[in-house]
Design an enzyme around this catalytic site. Structure first.
Site, PDB file in Angstrom:
ATOM      1  N   TYR A 180       2.698  -4.862  -0.710  1.00 19.62           N
ATOM      2  CA  TYR A 180       2.012  -5.499  -1.841  1.00 19.62           C
ATOM      3  C   TYR A 180       2.876  -5.588  -3.092  1.00 19.62           C
ATOM      4  CZ  TYR A 180      -2.611  -5.801   0.307  1.00 19.62           C
ATOM      5  OH  TYR A 180      -3.677  -6.132   1.096  1.00 19.62           O
TER       6      TYR A 180
ATOM      7  N   LYS B 150       7.121   5.322   9.283  1.00 22.09           N
ATOM      8  CA  LYS B 150       8.266   4.937  10.122  1.00 22.09           C
ATOM      9  C   LYS B 150       9.517   5.578   9.500  1.00 22.09           C
ATOM     10  CE  LYS B 150       9.907   2.446  13.493  1.00 22.09           C
ATOM     11  NZ  LYS B 150       9.737   2.871  14.880  1.00 22.09           N
TER      12      LYS B 150
ATOM     13  N   ASP C  22       4.781   3.683  15.472  1.00 21.69           N
ATOM     14  CA  ASP C  22       4.668   3.081  16.811  1.00 21.69           C
ATOM     15  C   ASP C  22       3.932   4.020  17.765  1.00 21.69           C
ATOM     16  OD1 ASP C  22       6.981   4.400  16.068  1.00 21.69           O
ATOM     17  OD2 ASP C  22       8.306   3.386  17.464  1.00 21.69           O
TER      18      ASP C  22
ATOM     19  N   ASP D  15      -2.229  -1.916   7.188  1.00 18.92           N
ATOM     20  CA  ASP D  15      -2.662  -3.287   7.462  1.00 18.92           C
ATOM     21  C   ASP D  15      -2.708  -3.526   8.972  1.00 18.92           C
ATOM     22  OD1 ASP D  15      -3.368  -5.873   6.817  1.00 18.92           O
ATOM     23  OD2 ASP D  15      -1.322  -6.573   6.546  1.00 18.92           O
TER      24      ASP D  15
END
Ligand code: NAP
Length: 382
Positions: A136, A203, A246, A270
């Protein structure tokens, strides 16, 4: 005379009109019946999106902004992202304008919903997504522009980093302050709502100074709550752990019972919101809220689904459940519970819109408006 509960609403673009028409009487009935007629909702319509543009020449009129600032709570339907010019996204703009830094998306299986899982009843996650940074706040420069070339040459000059000249460039900022406040929010939410586990989804193995830092700063905040949080599963405390993004997608499908509050930077939240929604029937049943220290805007997770606009087929459940979240937030938990129970009984009895019906053999879909009427009837009977 009943006392009024004033709630601002924005119908939204596309299917916004369909879901508003099917839902608002349900929320009114819930408030009326939960308090024996002593309270009633007084709606204030605010304009935003295409309707506002047609009416006043602005996608987000000043009156809308002022009313939300004054009333502090609103519910909105989805807004189409304008193509070309204007805001990158009106939805993102609203979240930034009011500093609604916590995006809260509960994903809970309700009996009767279709699911690709064998044991969907284990799905009861709350996604807490940082709502102001990362994607964002990201800046992008198009491949081949002067800005992209300048950034590339600066990187080469200052850091010796060589990047192919035909690259588009993106910047992904995640700050210590932004991370600390969302981590604090998530922990306090978990304490207040008696949740058992908080998992940071990152991540950080690859993006060490953004996603990795999000993980590190979140743990630092967690360490400030020694009475409530543990890192080793101490009985009676909230277990605080983390998963690489993941892996988290796999875990959500294979071992949903081990997860509870998922604390995510913006982009992971998201992706994960829609993926988790798929475990319980899809976007039609996924509610949400954007919450700041002062103001909150409630809205379904889905967008304006323009191909279904005005066809009276779309599922209003996500809007109804977002409405229930709002009622609970403003101190009307009995009315909120009525909406939730009525939605659940309606679904359990096999009354469903097309999106759910197509996943279950033998169910004939009902219209959006018919679903709303059924839920309203259930609210009145409860
Ligand atoms: P979308 O509007 O969420 O729709 C994608 C698909 O999800 C639909 O085609 C439909 O699937 C399913 N779906 C969405 N809402 C549903 C509902 N209430 N009931 C049943 N199924 C539902 O996503 P999009 O088409 O990518 O985006 C359209 C516009 O909305 C874009 O301008 C986007 O920027 C905007 N948007 C706004 C918000 C927001 O206001 N917060 C959020 C996301 C996107 P099937 O086709 O398989 O039936």
């Amino acid at each position: 005379m009943p006392s009024n509960v004033t709630i601002c609403y924005i119908r939204g673009d596309g299917v916004g009109e369909d879901i508003w028409s099917a839902s608002h009487e349900v929320l009114e009935e819930a408030v009326r019946s939960a308090y024996g007629g002593e309270k009633r909702i007084e709606w204030i319509e605010l304009l935003a999106g295409q309707k506002a543009l047609d009416h006043s020449g602005s996608l987000l009129p000043d009156e809308t902004v002022e009313a939300i600032r004054e009333k502090k709570v609103a519910i909105k339907g989805p807004l189409t992202t304008p193509v070309g010019g204007g805001f990158r996204s009106l939805n993102v703009h609203l979240r930034q304008l009011f500093d609604l830094y916590a995006c809260l998306r509960p994903v809970r299986y309700l009996e009767g919903l279709p699911s690709p899982l064998k044991r969907p009843e284990h799905v009861d996650f709350v996604i807490v997504r940082e709502n102001t940074e990362d994607l964002y706040r990201g800046i992008e420069w198009e491949e081949g522009t002067d800005e992209a070339r300048e950034v590339l040459s600066l990187l080469k000059e200052r850091t010796g980093t060589s990047i192919s000249a035909d690259s588009g460039i993106g910047v992904k900022p995640i700050s210590r302050g932004g991370t600390r406040r969302i981590a604090k929010w998530a922990i306090e939410y978990a304490i207040k709502n008696k949740r058992k586990v908080i998992t940071v989804v990152h991540k950080g193995n690859i993006m060490k100074y953004t996603e990795g830092a999000f993980r590190k700063w979140s743990y630092e905040v967690a360490e400030e709550y020694p009475d409530a949080v543990s890192f080793d599963g101490t009985e009676g405390k909230i277990l605080f752990n983390d998963r690489i993004a993941d892996n988290m997608f796999m875990q959500a499908i294979l071992r949903p019972e081990e997860y509870d509050v998922l604390l995510c930077p913006n982009l992971n939240g998201d992706y994960l919101s829609d993926a988790c929604a798929a475990l319980i029937g899809g976007l039609g049943v996924a509610p949400g809220a954007n919450i700041g220290d002062d103001i909150a805007i409630f809205e379904p997770t889905h967008g304006s689904a323009p191909k279904y606009a005005g066809k009276d087929v779309i599922n209003p459940t996500s809007f109804l459940l977002s409405g229930a979240m709002l009622l609970s937030y403003i101190g009307l938990p009995e009315a909120a519970a009525k909406v939730e129970r009525a939605v659940e009984s309606t679904l359990r009895s096999g009354i469903m819109t097309y999106d759910l019906a197509r996943q279950i053999q033998g169910i004939t879909p009902v219209a959006c408006s018919a679903f709303g009427k059924e839920v309203k009837k259930m609210v009145a009977q409860s």
